[in-house]
Scaffold this motif. Structure first.
Motif, PDB file in Angstrom:
ATOM      1  N   UNK A  50       0.855  -1.182   0.012  1.00 47.87           N
ATOM      2  CA  UNK A  50       0.030  -0.166   0.020  1.00 47.87           C
ATOM      3  C   UNK A  50       1.036   1.376   0.058  1.00 47.87           C
ATOM      4  N   UNK A  51       0.756   1.855  -1.257  1.00 45.66           N
ATOM      5  CA  UNK A  51       1.729   2.919  -1.288  1.00 45.66           C
ATOM      6  C   UNK A  51       3.049   3.062  -0.911  1.00 45.66           C
ATOM      7  N   UNK A  52       3.644   3.703   0.128  1.00 42.34           N
ATOM      8  CA  UNK A  52       5.058   3.747   0.594  1.00 42.34           C
ATOM      9  C   UNK A  52       5.144   2.922   1.932  1.00 42.34           C
ATOM     10  N   UNK A  53       3.889   2.541   2.265  1.00 41.10           N
ATOM     11  CA  UNK A  53       4.266   1.706   3.693  1.00 41.10           C
ATOM     12  C   UNK A  53       4.867   0.446   3.500  1.00 41.10           C
ATOM     13  N   UNK A  54       5.046  -0.027   4.787  1.00 39.12           N
ATOM     14  CA  UNK A  54       6.071  -1.555   4.615  1.00 39.12           C
ATOM     15  C   UNK A  54       4.912  -2.592   4.445  1.00 39.12           C
ATOM     16  N   UNK A  55       5.343  -3.412   3.415  1.00 41.75           N
ATOM     17  CA  UNK A  55       4.261  -4.434   3.079  1.00 41.75           C
ATOM     18  C   UNK A  55       3.952  -5.445   3.939  1.00 41.75           C
ATOM     19  N   UNK A  56       2.947  -5.944   3.613  1.00 42.55           N
ATOM     20  CA  UNK A  56       2.243  -6.967   4.818  1.00 42.55           C
ATOM     21  C   UNK A  56       2.770  -8.328   4.057  1.00 42.55           C
ATOM     22  N   UNK A  57       3.692  -9.053   4.851  1.00 45.80           N
ATOM     23  CA  UNK A  57       4.279 -10.109   4.224  1.00 45.80           C
ATOM     24  C   UNK A  57       3.471 -11.509   4.850  1.00 45.80           C
ATOM     25  N   UNK A  58       2.596 -11.270   5.642  1.00 48.71           N
ATOM     26  CA  UNK A  58       2.008 -12.372   6.432  1.00 48.71           C
ATOM     27  C   UNK A  58       1.690 -13.567   5.790  1.00 48.71           C
ATOM     28  N   UNK A  59       1.414 -13.635   4.487  1.00 53.26           N
ATOM     29  CA  UNK A  59       0.954 -14.562   3.702  1.00 53.26           C
ATOM     30  C   UNK A  59       2.280 -15.580   2.898  1.00 53.26           C
ATOM     31  N   UNK A  60       3.175 -14.952   2.822  1.00 52.07           N
ATOM     32  CA  UNK A  60       4.312 -15.553   2.517  1.00 52.07           C
ATOM     33  C   UNK A  60       4.676 -16.970   3.007  1.00 52.07           C
ATOM     34  N   UNK A  61       4.803 -17.973   2.209  1.00 53.00           N
ATOM     35  CA  UNK A  61       4.516 -19.688   2.748  1.00 53.00           C
ATOM     36  C   UNK A  61       5.947 -19.812   3.307  1.00 53.00           C
ATOM     37  N   UNK A  62       7.177 -19.343   2.873  1.00 54.63           N
ATOM     38  CA  UNK A  62       8.486 -19.576   3.221  1.00 54.63           C
ATOM     39  C   UNK A  62       9.415 -18.294   2.855  1.00 54.63           C
ATOM     40  N   UNK A  63      10.645 -18.411   3.572  1.00 50.55           N
ATOM     41  CA  UNK A  63      11.420 -17.409   3.203  1.00 50.55           C
ATOM     42  C   UNK A  63      12.018 -17.430   1.964  1.00 50.55           C
ATOM     43  N   UNK A  64      11.804 -18.509   1.190  1.00 54.51           N
ATOM     44  CA  UNK A  64      12.239 -18.551  -0.213  1.00 54.51           C
ATOM     45  C   UNK A  64      11.340 -17.515  -1.202  1.00 54.51           C
TER      46      UNK A  64
END
Lengths: 116, 113
Positions: A50-64
């Motif tokens: 959202x805009x320049x805000x930090x992204x919401x990464x909560x759905x990423x399944x792994x650090x890959x």
């Protein structure tokens, strides 16, 4: 006007390789989402910008999995060391307003990823 | 927290027959509700959405949906389907103020001639 575009439309890769998926949102849309759609499954949320805000990464399944959005426009989803279970359709969507404000999401055609 | 249940994974129907695709949701706050359609090898596009006001919402291609707060449902209907309506249909809910909608697993509508 132009809709959301994604490239490539299809990607076949070998297990262990890295892939980059690109999304061009509708001009002026500040919100950008990535989803994963597996066969017979619904849409799995991955990441939200959202805009320049930090992204919401909560759905990423792994650090890959990682994603970035440059200049508030184009976004790239990167999958490192791909696994066969990463095979899916990756959808990008953009919107002017939040879904929680009644905003409509506009989807791209998706990138079909097949990991051999 | 919010969730969506699409009760039917597949709905076969003959051309010109009526159809109803069911969607139930749960949320602890007021909601906005959406139906999206996905044609083969395409992204999703909005069919209709409920924001407020009249509980009967009309969308594109002759589809309509009714918001029923007491039954927490938002079923999609069309009085007479066409072959071209064959597609995957997704119900989505977003709690007021949230920015990530929750999608159901989808219902595959298959229209037979």
């Amino acid at each position: 006007g132009a809709g959301v575009s994604q490239s490539p439309s299809n990607k076949v890769t070998e297990k262990g390789k890295d892939v980059e998926l690109r999304c061009d949102p509708i001009s002026g849309h500040t919100a950008l989402y990535w989803y994963r759609q597996s066969l017979g499954q619904g849409l799995e949320f991955l990441i939200y910008f959202q805009g320049n805000s930090a992204p919401d990464k909560s759905g990423l399944p792994s650090d890959r999995f990682s994603a970035e959005r440059t200049g508030g426009s184009v976004s790239t989803l990167t999958i490192q060391r791909t696994q066969q279970e990463d095979s899916a359709v990756y959808l990008c969507a953009s919107s002017q307003r939040l879904a929680g404000q009644g905003g409509t999401q506009y989807f791209g055609p998706g990138t079909r990823l097949l990991v051999l | 927290a919010q969730s969506v249940t699409q009760l039917d994974s597949q709905v076969p129907v003959f051309e010109e027959a009526p159809v109803e695709l069911r969607c139930n949701y749960s949320s602890s706050v007021s909601v906005y509700l959406f139906w999206y359609v996905q044609y083969p090898n395409q992204g999703l596009q909005l069919l209709l959405k409920y924001l407020s006001g009249s509980t009967l919402v009309k969308g594109i291609n002759g589809f309509e949906a009714e918001f029923n707060k007491s039954q927490t449902s938002f079923h999609l209907r069309k009085p007479s389907v066409h072959i071209s309506d064959t597609a995957e249909y997704f119900c989505a809910v977003s709690g007021e103020g949230s920015y990530i909608p929750t999608f159901g697993r989808g219902t595959s509508l298959i229209v037979h001639p």
